[in-house]
Design an enzyme around this catalytic site. Structure first.
Site, short mmCIF file in Angstrom:
data_model
loop_
_atom_site.label_atom_id
_atom_site.label_comp_id
_atom_site.label_asym_id
_atom_site.label_seq_id
_atom_site.Cartn_x
_atom_site.Cartn_y
_atom_site.Cartn_z
N GLY A 1 37.38 -7.44 45.47
CA GLY A 1 38.62 -7.02 46.09
C GLY A 1 38.77 -7.42 47.54
O GLY A 1 39.60 -6.87 48.26
N GLU B 1 46.92 -16.98 36.08
CA GLU B 1 47.38 -15.91 36.97
C GLU B 1 48.83 -15.55 36.70
O GLU B 1 49.18 -14.37 36.58
CB GLU B 1 47.25 -16.36 38.44
CG GLU B 1 45.84 -16.63 38.89
CD GLU B 1 45.09 -15.38 39.33
OE1 GLU B 1 45.68 -14.28 39.30
OE2 GLU B 1 43.91 -15.51 39.70
N SER C 1 39.39 -14.79 46.63
CA SER C 1 39.71 -15.54 45.40
C SER C 1 38.64 -15.46 44.32
O SER C 1 38.27 -16.47 43.72
CB SER C 1 40.03 -17.00 45.73
OG SER C 1 41.21 -17.09 46.47
N ASP D 1 44.70 -21.14 45.68
CA ASP D 1 43.36 -20.63 45.40
C ASP D 1 42.60 -21.50 44.41
O ASP D 1 41.45 -21.89 44.66
CB ASP D 1 43.44 -19.20 44.86
CG ASP D 1 43.93 -18.21 45.90
OD1 ASP D 1 44.05 -18.60 47.08
OD2 ASP D 1 44.21 -17.06 45.54
N ASP E 1 52.12 -21.21 49.81
CA ASP E 1 51.93 -22.07 48.63
C ASP E 1 53.05 -21.91 47.62
O ASP E 1 53.57 -22.90 47.09
CB ASP E 1 50.54 -21.86 48.00
CG ASP E 1 50.22 -20.43 47.61
OD1 ASP E 1 50.97 -19.51 48.01
OD2 ASP E 1 49.21 -20.23 46.91
#
Length: 388
Positions: free
Chosen positions: A125, A163, A129, A175, A36
Site C-alpha cells: 500500500g 487494472e 506499484s 506503472d 499518464d
C-alpha cells in the site's frame, strides 16, 4: 536477495524443485503525476524493491499461486478463469487471474498450468506499484516459460488492461511501462499518448533518492482516483468546444490560460490546470536533468507537490507532512508525493552525506505530527522485470 529462500519455500509447498526464478521491480516517478491518463509525459524508473517468484510447471490446466506475504496463502484457479475474486483475503489473486486471461487472449499456446511462489519486499500500500510489479511478473512468466512472442510494450498494455477492465481502476500506462521497460541507472521519459520514449541517465551527482512511506495504506480502486480521471475527462470535453485536442496533455500553459473560461467550474479547472502544468513541468524537468541543472529540477519537483496538494487535492496530511518537513532539512534538494496519492509514499532527493540526519529529523517530525512512524528506503535504480 537470497534465492535459496525462494527455492526452499517453493519445494516445501509444491513438492517439486523450482525450474526458474523471476524478479519484477516496483517503481518511483521522478515527476509527472496523474499525467499518464491525460496523454502527458512521465519520468519514472524501476527500483530494487519488488516482487520475486519461483516457477514450476504443472501437467494439468491449473495455476497455483502461493503468496509468502499473505501467510503462505495458496490459491488455485483454472487457466481461463475470469471470475473476479471478492473475498478480501484472496483479492490479491485477481492480478494473476486478469493478466493470465489477457495474455491468453493474445495467444492459444498456454497449454498447461504452473505453480508459483511469490514474495515481495515492496511495502504494501505504499504507492510503489506493487500491482504493476505482479502483472509484469505474470507476463514474463508466461512469455518466457511458454515462449510467447508478445512485444514488451504490448505486455505493459495488457497489464494496464488488467487494472482498467479486470480490477476496475482507470489508471494510465506509466506503472506497467516503467516496471517492464526500465533500464539500470536510467529514468524513462515517456509520452503516454504516443508511447514514444527515451532513456535518460539519472545522474544526481552527490545526491540520492530516499523513498518515504507514510505507512498509511491506500487502495486506489476504493479512493477518489477514478473521480480524478472523470473530472479530467469532463474538463477535456469542455475545452474541445474550441480546441482540437484529444487529451489535456496536448496543450501548454498559455493555451490553457486563454481557453480556461470554457471550463467555468472551480473543481474541473483545478484538476485540468494540474494536468496541463504538470505535463509541462515534466518536459522542463527532463531538460534540466540533461543540462545538469539540479537546482531547477528540484524546484520543479517541489512545484509538482504543491500542485498535487492545491489543484489535484490528492496529498493529505501524511504526505504533506513528509514533503513539508523534508523541504526544511539541510541537504534536501526537493521532495514530493508519488503515485496516486491518498496515502502511499513520497520521495526526497538528498545529499548522500546528510541522508541519515535527514531521515532522523523528518521521521521525528512525522511521528510527532501524525502519531505513528514513517518508513524510509534507499533503493537502487534497476532493470525492468526479468528472469534471474
Amino acid at each position: 536477495m537470497n534465492t535459496d529462500f525462494l527455492k526452499n519455500n517453493f519445494e516445501q509447498i509444491f513438492n517439486q524443485q523450482a525450474a526458474d526464478l523471476f524478479f519484477s521491480p516496483g517503481r518511483i516517478n521522478i515527476i509527472g503525476e496523474h499525467t499518464d491518463y491525460n496523454g502527458g509525459h512521465v519520468f519514472p524508473c524501476a527500483i530494487s524493491l519488488g516482487t520475486y517468484a519461483a516457477y514450476g510447471p504443472r501437467a494439468d490446466k491449473k495455476i497455483a499461486v502461493c503468496s509468502g506475504n499473505m501467510d503462505d496463502d495458496l490459491v488455485i484457479f483454472e487457466i481461463g478463469d475470469r471470475e473476479l475474486e471478492n473475498d478480501p483475503d484472496h483479492k490479491w489473486i485477481n492480478y494473476f487471474k486478469g493478466m493470465t486471461a489477457y495474455v491468453q487472449d493474445e495467444t492459444s499456446e498456454i497449454d498447461h498450468g504452473f505453480n508459483l511462489y511469490v514474495w515481495g519486499n515492496l511495502p504494501y500500500g505504499a504507492g510503489l506499484s506493487s500491482s504493476a510489479s505482479i502483472e509484469m511478473l505474470v507476463g514474463h512468466v508466461l512469455t518466457e516459460e511458454y515462449e510467447l512472442e508478445i512485444d514488451p510494450v504490448k505486455l505493459a498494455q495488457l497489464g494496464q488492461k488488467t487494472e482498467n477492465e479486470f480490477i476496475g481502476l482507470s489508471s494510465g500506462i506509466m506503472d506497467q511501462f516503467a516496471v517492464n521497460m526500465s533500464k539500470k541507472d536510467h529514468a524513462i521519459f515517456l509520452d503516454c499518448a504516443t508511447l514514444q520514449y527515451d532513456y535518460l541517465p539519472l545522474d544526481l551527482g552527490d545526491y540520492e533518492i530516499i523513498i518515504m512511506s507514510t505507512n498509511k495504506k491506500h487502495t486506489l480502486a476504493d479512493s477518489a482516483y477514478n473521480d480524478r480521471v472523470r473530472e479530467c475527462q469532463e474538463a477535456t470535453s469542455k475545452l474541445q468546444e474550441k480546441l482540437s485536442i484529444d487529451h489535456l496533455g496536448d496543450i501548454d500553459e498559455e493555451t490553457f490560460d486563454e481557453y480556461s473560461y470554457l471550463i467555468n467550474d472551480e473543481t474541473l479547472l483545478k484538476r485540468a490546470r494540474h494536468a496541463v502544468f504538470e505535463n509541462q513541468r515534466t518536459i522542463k524537468a527532463t531538460k534540466a536533468m540533461a543540462d545538469k541543472d539540479l537546482d531547477r529540477l528540484g524546484r520543479l519537483i517541489n512545484a509538482s507537490h504543491v500542485s498535487l496538494h492545491f489543484d489535484y487535492e490528492v496529498t493529505g496530511k501524511e504526505l504533506d507532512t513528509l514533503a513539508g518537513s523534508a523541504w526544511q532539512q539541510e541537504g534536501c534538494l526537493c521532495a514530493r508525493m508519488i503515485g496516486g496519492g491518498f496515502g502511499g509514499s513520497a520521495i526526497a532527493i538528498v545529499k548522500e552525506d546528510q541522508a541519515e540526519a535527514f531521515k532522523e529529523k523528518v521521521g521525528k517530525i512525522y511521528q510527532d505530527t501524525i502519531g505513528y512512524a514513517a518508513s524510509f528506503y534507499e533503493a537502487k535504480i534497476v532493470d525492468g522485470t526479468h528472469k534471474l
